[in-house]
Scaffold this active site. Sequence first.
Site, PDB file in Angstrom:
ATOM      1  N   SER A   1      -1.994   1.721  11.333  1.00  0.00           N
ATOM      2  CA  SER A   1      -2.108   2.619  10.189  1.00  0.00           C
ATOM      3  C   SER A   1      -1.632   4.022  10.527  1.00  0.00           C
ATOM      4  O   SER A   1      -1.503   4.388  11.699  1.00  0.00           O
ATOM      5  CB  SER A   1      -3.564   2.685   9.707  1.00  0.00           C
ATOM      6  OG  SER A   1      -3.995   1.427   9.247  1.00  0.00           O
TER       7      SER A   1
ATOM      8  N   PRO B   1     -10.454   2.411   8.163  1.00  0.00           N
ATOM      9  CA  PRO B   1     -11.039   1.164   7.672  1.00  0.00           C
ATOM     10  C   PRO B   1     -10.503   0.702   6.324  1.00  0.00           C
ATOM     11  O   PRO B   1     -10.695  -0.443   5.945  1.00  0.00           O
ATOM     12  CB  PRO B   1     -12.530   1.514   7.564  1.00  0.00           C
ATOM     13  CG  PRO B   1     -12.536   2.984   7.270  1.00  0.00           C
ATOM     14  CD  PRO B   1     -11.357   3.567   8.005  1.00  0.00           C
TER      15      PRO B   1
ATOM     16  N   GLY C   1      -9.030   5.294  -8.231  1.00  0.00           N
ATOM     17  CA  GLY C   1      -9.055   4.146  -7.335  1.00  0.00           C
ATOM     18  C   GLY C   1      -9.821   4.411  -6.053  1.00  0.00           C
ATOM     19  O   GLY C   1     -10.539   5.417  -5.921  1.00  0.00           O
TER      20      GLY C   1
ATOM     21  N   ARG D   1       2.874   0.911   3.446  1.00  0.00           N
ATOM     22  CA  ARG D   1       3.579  -0.294   3.890  1.00  0.00           C
ATOM     23  C   ARG D   1       3.744  -1.290   2.744  1.00  0.00           C
ATOM     24  O   ARG D   1       2.939  -1.333   1.819  1.00  0.00           O
ATOM     25  CB  ARG D   1       2.855  -0.959   5.055  1.00  0.00           C
ATOM     26  CG  ARG D   1       1.570  -1.663   4.699  1.00  0.00           C
ATOM     27  CD  ARG D   1       0.923  -2.319   5.915  1.00  0.00           C
ATOM     28  NE  ARG D   1       0.548  -1.319   6.909  1.00  0.00           N
ATOM     29  CZ  ARG D   1       1.118  -1.229   8.121  1.00  0.00           C
ATOM     30  NH1 ARG D   1       2.061  -2.088   8.481  1.00  0.00           N
ATOM     31  NH2 ARG D   1       0.734  -0.306   8.972  1.00  0.00           N
TER      32      ARG D   1
ATOM     33  N   GLN E   1      -7.692  -3.565   1.740  1.00  0.00           N
ATOM     34  CA  GLN E   1      -6.412  -3.797   1.071  1.00  0.00           C
ATOM     35  C   GLN E   1      -5.814  -5.146   1.471  1.00  0.00           C
ATOM     36  O   GLN E   1      -5.220  -5.841   0.642  1.00  0.00           O
ATOM     37  CB  GLN E   1      -5.453  -2.653   1.396  1.00  0.00           C
ATOM     38  CG  GLN E   1      -5.885  -1.330   0.782  1.00  0.00           C
ATOM     39  CD  GLN E   1      -5.112  -0.143   1.336  1.00  0.00           C
ATOM     40  OE1 GLN E   1      -4.681  -0.144   2.493  1.00  0.00           O
ATOM     41  NE2 GLN E   1      -4.937   0.877   0.521  1.00  0.00           N
TER      42      GLN E   1
ATOM     43  N   THR F   1       0.847  -1.189   0.000  1.00  0.00           N
ATOM     44  CA  THR F   1       0.000   0.000   0.000  1.00  0.00           C
ATOM     45  C   THR F   1       0.884   1.240   0.000  1.00  0.00           C
ATOM     46  O   THR F   1       2.108   1.146  -0.056  1.00  0.00           O
ATOM     47  CB  THR F   1      -0.919   0.025   1.241  1.00  0.00           C
ATOM     48  OG1 THR F   1      -0.124   0.325   2.409  1.00  0.00           O
ATOM     49  CG2 THR F   1      -1.614  -1.316   1.453  1.00  0.00           C
ATOM     50  N   CYS F   2       0.251   2.406   0.089  1.00  0.00           N
ATOM     51  CA  CYS F   2       1.020   3.654   0.138  1.00  0.00           C
ATOM     52  C   CYS F   2       1.962   3.684   1.335  1.00  0.00           C
ATOM     53  O   CYS F   2       3.057   4.247   1.251  1.00  0.00           O
ATOM     54  CB  CYS F   2       0.074   4.854   0.228  1.00  0.00           C
ATOM     55  SG  CYS F   2      -0.973   5.072  -1.208  1.00  0.00           S
TER      56      CYS F   2
END
EC number: 1.2.1.70
Length: 433
Positions: free
Chosen positions: A114, A120, A203, A52, A125, A49-50
């Site tokens: 996070s 959420p 997205g 991790r 993801q 993800t952005c």
Amino acid sequence: MTILVLGINHKTASVALREKVAFSDEKRLLALKQIKQTQLAESAVILSTCNRTEVYLHNKNVGPQNDEVWLDSCVQWFADIHQVDLEELKSCLYSQQNLQASRHLMRVASGLDSLILGEPQILGQVKQAYQMSEEYYSLHSDIGMMSTELSRLFQKTFATAKRVRTETHIGESAVSVAYAACSLARQIFDSLRNLNILLVGAGETIELVSRHLLRHGVNGLAIANRTLSRAEKLVEKLETTQKIDIFSLDRLSEGLKRADIVITSTGSPHVLISRNLIEQAQQMRHYKPMLIVDIAVPRDVEESAGEIESVYHYTVDDLHNIIQYNINQREQASQQAEHIIQQESADFFEWLKVHQFSNLIRNYRESAEIIRQDLLEKALQALQNGENTEQVLQELSHKLTKKLIHQPTQAMQTMVKAGNTEGLQAFSHAVKF
């Protein structure tokens, strides 16, 4: 060690390094193939993800005597596939195993790890990452399906995250990176209502940004995306009467010339908005203030964009202060969530330990049943032959006891010789003497 997670996140690594180790869909498939071919693990799930990049691996053939060797091999592979310096990676890399690994995944999926506590978006993801691995193994069944252990861990994680949402207040406010980006815009501009806002991408993150902006009465909203069809689908999902302009990325320069705010989040591996493109737009806008929030990893906007006059350029890392306020509001709920995760991860680990030795337990029970049936058959035959009932039963009980305690007795003798006091204590506790 059977289950391992290794990765980096927004706490341990800069956006520059996170860009280097992000997995595109193509690289993800290559990684899953390499992991299986090199026998690094039976199966794996890759979360990218952005904020991790994490790889969850399962290898039941790794024991305590070689778990460090396995970990080193996994780290080396991680560095090799991304072509990053091993020492640079190690300085930012974290790893957990077994119970700690399961607890880490549950914390991640529940939003406790996070950038915005309790957001959420991450659960979706994690589910997507799991589904992509599951589909890969289904399509390549010749190399084996996803392991039962890893599959069970993720299913348990999804149930745990749902329980956290249901039993705590951690998800009551709609907070996310998208929300933080909108909060930043509201801090810089007095009102968003009459501003022109350009969103780049179509997205999930841009969808969340769109919903936040529409709730705040934005009138001049436009969406630019590589494929118009996906942008059109996003507008349909928003179900708004507000007019939203859509156009492809080849008209990005036109959109920038009209934009007061640009929020971008695409999956592009390269910079989409160069400094030169922004400078041209600002000249046409007579250097009116422009806010650019780049929440993509890898970044969509050239790093030096903030040096241009009247341009306010923020990346994911710059959102930290805004997000900190939300973290403080959710600390109390997170403590309750941590307790739930502690329970559920311990429950999973107990299952894992039993599952690992399930064949041993099953074989032992089957062996005991064979012994019982054999001795019972002989006893019944003796009774039919007219032998004394008490004598037959005495002999049956004696032989049954002797045969059933033979293997445990040998195991105790082996532990005594090896000095395995922990094993002996556990055994004595189990048989209560």
